[in-house]
Motif scaffolding. Structure first.
Motif, PDB file in Angstrom:
ATOM      1  N   ALA A  37       0.822  -1.217   0.000  1.00  0.00           N
ATOM      2  CA  ALA A  37       0.000   0.000   0.000  1.00  0.00           C
ATOM      3  C   ALA A  37       0.854   1.264   0.000  1.00  0.00           C
ATOM      4  O   ALA A  37       0.356   2.348  -0.300  1.00  0.00           O
ATOM      5  N   ARG A  38       2.112   1.153   0.339  1.00  0.00           N
ATOM      6  CA  ARG A  38       3.042   2.295   0.349  1.00  0.00           C
ATOM      7  C   ARG A  38       4.098   2.120  -0.740  1.00  0.00           C
ATOM      8  O   ARG A  38       5.269   2.431  -0.538  1.00  0.00           O
ATOM      9  N   HIS A  39       3.705   1.591  -1.867  1.00  0.00           N
ATOM     10  CA  HIS A  39       4.599   1.382  -3.011  1.00  0.00           C
ATOM     11  C   HIS A  39       5.793   0.509  -2.640  1.00  0.00           C
ATOM     12  O   HIS A  39       6.910   0.732  -3.079  1.00  0.00           O
ATOM     13  N   HIS A  40       5.538  -0.483  -1.795  1.00  0.00           N
ATOM     14  CA  HIS A  40       6.544  -1.458  -1.342  1.00  0.00           C
ATOM     15  C   HIS A  40       7.720  -0.821  -0.599  1.00  0.00           C
ATOM     16  O   HIS A  40       8.847  -1.316  -0.654  1.00  0.00           O
ATOM     17  N   LEU A  41       7.453   0.245   0.108  1.00  0.00           N
ATOM     18  CA  LEU A  41       8.481   0.822   0.978  1.00  0.00           C
ATOM     19  C   LEU A  41       8.645  -0.071   2.203  1.00  0.00           C
ATOM     20  O   LEU A  41       7.691  -0.686   2.674  1.00  0.00           O
ATOM     21  N   PRO A  42       9.852  -0.159   2.755  1.00  0.00           N
ATOM     22  CA  PRO A  42      10.059  -0.996   3.943  1.00  0.00           C
ATOM     23  C   PRO A  42       9.375  -0.396   5.168  1.00  0.00           C
ATOM     24  O   PRO A  42       9.466   0.806   5.406  1.00  0.00           O
ATOM     25  N   VAL A  43       8.687  -1.249   5.931  1.00  0.00           N
ATOM     26  CA  VAL A  43       8.040  -0.807   7.168  1.00  0.00           C
ATOM     27  C   VAL A  43       8.674  -1.472   8.394  1.00  0.00           C
ATOM     28  O   VAL A  43       8.468  -1.039   9.518  1.00  0.00           O
ATOM     29  N   ARG A  44       9.444  -2.531   8.165  1.00  0.00           N
ATOM     30  CA  ARG A  44      10.204  -3.168   9.255  1.00  0.00           C
ATOM     31  C   ARG A  44      11.478  -3.762   8.662  1.00  0.00           C
ATOM     32  O   ARG A  44      11.462  -4.327   7.575  1.00  0.00           O
ATOM     33  N   LEU A  45      12.570  -3.619   9.400  1.00  0.00           N
ATOM     34  CA  LEU A  45      13.852  -4.198   9.011  1.00  0.00           C
ATOM     35  C   LEU A  45      14.453  -4.841  10.252  1.00  0.00           C
ATOM     36  O   LEU A  45      14.498  -4.215  11.316  1.00  0.00           O
ATOM     37  N   ARG A  46      14.890  -6.083  10.123  1.00  0.00           N
ATOM     38  CA  ARG A  46      15.482  -6.789  11.269  1.00  0.00           C
ATOM     39  C   ARG A  46      16.831  -7.367  10.864  1.00  0.00           C
ATOM     40  O   ARG A  46      16.963  -7.982   9.814  1.00  0.00           O
ATOM     41  N   HIS A  47      17.809  -7.172  11.725  1.00  0.00           N
ATOM     42  CA  HIS A  47      19.176  -7.655  11.519  1.00  0.00           C
ATOM     43  C   HIS A  47      19.529  -8.481  12.744  1.00  0.00           C
ATOM     44  O   HIS A  47      19.385  -8.008  13.870  1.00  0.00           O
ATOM     45  N   SER A  48      19.956  -9.702  12.535  1.00  0.00           N
ATOM     46  CA  SER A  48      20.353 -10.525  13.683  1.00  0.00           C
ATOM     47  C   SER A  48      21.576 -11.351  13.328  1.00  0.00           C
ATOM     48  O   SER A  48      21.746 -11.790  12.197  1.00  0.00           O
ATOM     49  N   LEU A  57      14.195  -2.143  13.129  1.00  0.00           N
ATOM     50  CA  LEU A  57      13.688  -0.805  12.822  1.00  0.00           C
ATOM     51  C   LEU A  57      12.258  -0.957  12.338  1.00  0.00           C
ATOM     52  O   LEU A  57      11.968  -1.841  11.534  1.00  0.00           O
ATOM     53  N   GLU A  58      11.357  -0.104  12.847  1.00  0.00           N
ATOM     54  CA  GLU A  58       9.961  -0.147  12.427  1.00  0.00           C
ATOM     55  C   GLU A  58       9.465   1.255  12.123  1.00  0.00           C
ATOM     56  O   GLU A  58       9.892   2.228  12.760  1.00  0.00           O
TER      57      GLU A  58
END
Length: 70
Positions: A37-48, A57-58
């Motif tokens: 719905a947001r032109h496939h912009l990231p809404v959450r990023l997780r690094h582990s 990041l959210e």
């Protein structure tokens, strides 16, 4: 796959979840959730990396910026 997310910005329906598994023992796992719905912009990023290091990041708020009307 697709997932529904509950984030501070609101509910994200059908976010595309992509994951890159760690290619080596000392390499990180990376996950990203993209909102169609947001032109496939990231809404959450997780690094582990193992059990020791993890951050997420959210999307917290949404502010639209544009040209000022004349």
């Amino acid at each position: 796959g697709r997932q529904d997310l509950s984030l501070p910005v609101g509910t994200i329906t059908g976010a595309l979840h992509l994951r890159r598994a760690a290619p080596g023992l000392y390499e990180p796992d990376v996950e990203v959730w993209l909102d169609p719905a947001r032109h496939h912009l990231p809404v959450r990023l997780r690094h582990s990396q193992g059990d020791r290091l993890r951050w997420t990041l959210e999307l917290q708020t949404e502010a639209l910026q544009g040209a000022t009307p004349p």
